[in-house]
Design a protein around this motif. Structure first.
Motif, short mmCIF file in Angstrom:
data_model
loop_
_atom_site.label_atom_id
_atom_site.label_comp_id
_atom_site.label_asym_id
_atom_site.label_seq_id
_atom_site.Cartn_x
_atom_site.Cartn_y
_atom_site.Cartn_z
N ILE A 156 2.71 0.84 -3.37
CA ILE A 156 2.44 2.07 -4.12
C ILE A 156 2.27 1.76 -5.61
CG2 ILE A 156 3.38 4.31 -4.83
CD1 ILE A 156 2.37 4.30 -1.97
N TYR A 157 3.10 0.87 -6.14
CA TYR A 157 2.96 0.48 -7.54
C TYR A 157 1.64 -0.27 -7.77
CZ TYR A 157 7.93 1.63 -8.14
OH TYR A 157 9.14 2.28 -8.20
N ASP A 200 3.92 4.44 -11.07
CA ASP A 200 4.01 5.26 -9.86
C ASP A 200 2.88 6.29 -9.86
OD1 ASP A 200 4.65 6.95 -7.75
OD2 ASP A 200 6.81 6.75 -8.09
N ALA A 229 7.54 4.94 5.75
CA ALA A 229 7.19 5.44 4.43
C ALA A 229 5.80 6.07 4.49
CB ALA A 229 7.21 4.30 3.41
N SER A 235 4.85 0.11 1.41
CA SER A 235 6.04 -0.23 0.64
C SER A 235 5.93 0.31 -0.78
CB SER A 235 6.23 -1.74 0.60
OG SER A 235 5.19 -2.35 -0.17
N GLU A 236 7.07 0.39 -1.47
CA GLU A 236 7.04 0.82 -2.87
C GLU A 236 6.22 -0.16 -3.71
OE1 GLU A 236 8.70 3.71 -4.76
OE2 GLU A 236 7.91 4.17 -2.77
N LYS A 252 6.00 -0.86 -12.70
CA LYS A 252 6.36 0.22 -11.78
C LYS A 252 5.57 1.50 -12.09
CE LYS A 252 10.92 -1.57 -10.65
NZ LYS A 252 12.38 -1.32 -10.51
#
Length: 474
Positions: A296-297, A389, A287, A292-293, A387
């Protein structure tokens, strides 16, 4: 470490005094010393009484009785006192036995408890890089008819022509030319090594030390990351050892963000990551920057709430003398991999899955570490929960030198607040994420804002020496 272990240590080290410490809103340590012969297991059950009304921002005189409750695992031997002394950090409780909601260390502990309650992870790790200056002399005064400061250092760029050295030995550090030179340009190798030795003896794991970019004795010592509250404890220990080792060498150390005009200031870049039962949550191979997502959050939460949390991470009027373009201070709220001009940098060199982390580069060491780390964690957790973003909100990634972007490219990039008052305004407008889990209370935030507004006003109403240069001949 149990209470009995502490009592055994007192006997083993022939300790004469036990120094009980706590931290107020300012982030400065306070202490009361008791004779070691009077310390027993009841001391750790009943605590040590003190007057809360004498601590700025705590309690009124009508309800001032408070109690320091020793945290036994924080005990270490003071390396500076003539009489053998054991230092123990404390949590603050009311006389009725309740955890005090204005205790910074208690707030940090509640932030860690809140993380666990969310089910997101079990541990938040923090690693601060706290920079400082070591000067040979400091003089300042502010009064009705005068206001000035003056600092000096044997290695300062302005001393190439000084005669008072008994023969100038040269090898001065140029402005912005102090990053990792060897001796004799770096005059403070042995002082920093001595600081590191004492830190290691006090239980801090040292990663490295070196001279930093600015002239006149700027240095940095990096120590190993740990969980949130333990890292804040270690930072208090770190600053105590830096200040007092410099004093033993006839010098003075300061963590002030911008003590010199026209050169780099001192920041406190903070590395963060979250683990769950020993497993890293910020790593995803392949990524962007292997993040990880969830990570990122977390970044999204930090950047979205940055104007508010900066009231805790940069809580002095002097902080905003450092947060200006051109001196490696990240003023633009974007994220990037390996890019030191971004407010959030993702380190990518020699990073393992367990080493995957983000670095928030805006903070400085005027911050109360317990409050600053707690605020950062709460912002990041809010980003994860909702979340947030950053890629969809204009926060990057920006993999260019932000300072080299055109005005058109920068027009949608938010900047950090330009003053302490602006940061406090942002905190008043955006604090709900901090009150989740009752980590920060609304009453605490109101009290903190009032406390800091008074500092900002004290500076704003005073006459600045440069105003004479600008306006005296009007």
């Amino acid at each position: 470490m149990s209470a009995q272990n502490v009592l055994n240590l007192i006997k083993e080290k022939n300790i004469e005094w036990v120094d009980f410490r706590f931290v107020g809103l300012s982030g400065k340590a306070q202490h009361i010393s008791l004779p070691a012969v009077e310390i027993d297991e009841d001391t750790f059950v009943n605590g040590v009484a003190f007057d809360g009304s004498s601590i700025p921002g705590f309690r009124g005189i009508e309800n001032s009785d408070m109690v320091m409750m020793p945290v036994t695992e924080t005990a270490y031997v003071d390396p500076f006192t003539a009489h053998p002394t054991l230092i123990i950090m404390c949590d603050i409780f009311t006389a009725e036995g309740e955890r005090y909601d204005r205790d910074p260390r208690g707030i940090a502990t509640k932030a860690e408890e809140y993380l666990q309650s969310t089910g997101i992870g079990t541990d938040a790790y923090f690693g601060p890089e706290s920079e400082f200056f070591i000067f040979d002399d400091v003089r300042f005064e502010t009064g009705m008819n005068k206001s000035y400061f003056e600092v000096d250092s044997e290695e300062a760029a302005w001393n190439t022509g000084r005669k008072e050295e008994g023969g100038n030995l040269g090898f001065k550090v140029p402005v912005k030319g102090g990053y990792v030179p060897v001796q004799p340009v770096d005059t403070q190798q042995d002082i920093r090594s001595e600081m590191c030795r004492l830190m290691m003896e006090a239980g801090i794991r040292i990663d490295r030390h070196h001279h930093e970019v600015a002239t006149a004795g700027q240095g940095e010592i990096n120590f190993r990351f740990d969980t949130l509250t333990k890292t804040a404890d270690n930072l208090m220990k770190y600053k105590y050892i830096v200040h007092n080792t410099a004093r033993q060498h006839g010098k003075v150390a300061t963590f002030m963000p911008k003590p010199l005009f026209g050169d780099n200031g001192s920041g406190m870049h903070v590395h963060m990551s979250i683990f769950n039962a020993g497993s890293p949550l910020f790593y995803e191979k392949g990524a962007y920057a292997n993040m990880s997502e969830l990570a990122i959050y977390y970044i999204g939460g930090i950047l979205h709430h940055a104007p508010a949390i900066i009231a805790f991470t940069n809580p002095s009027t002097n902080s905003y003398k450092r947060l200006v373009p051109g001196y490696e201070a990240p003023v633009n709220l974007v994220f990037s991999k390996g890019n030191r001009s971004a407010a959030v940098r993702i380190p990518i060199a020699a990073v393992t899955p367990k080493g995957a982390r983000i670095e928030f580069r805006t903070p400085d060491s005027t911050a109360n570490p317990y409050l600053a780390f707690a605020a950062m964690l709460m912002a990041g957790l809010d980003g994860i929960k909702n979340k947030i973003d950053p890629r969809k909100l204009g926060y990057g990634p920006v993999d260019k030198n932000v300072y080299d972007l055109s005005e058109e490219e920068k027009k949608d990039i938010r900047s950090v607040p330009g003053s302490l008052d602006e940061a406090l305004d942002a905190l008043e407008a955006d604090y709900e994420f901090l009150t989740a889990g009752d980590v920060f209370t609304k009453e605490f935030i109101e009290n903190y804002v009032e406390y800091k507004r008074a500092e900002a006003k004290a500076v704003s109403i005073r006459i600045h020496p440069h105003e004479y240069a600008l306006y005296f001949d009007c």
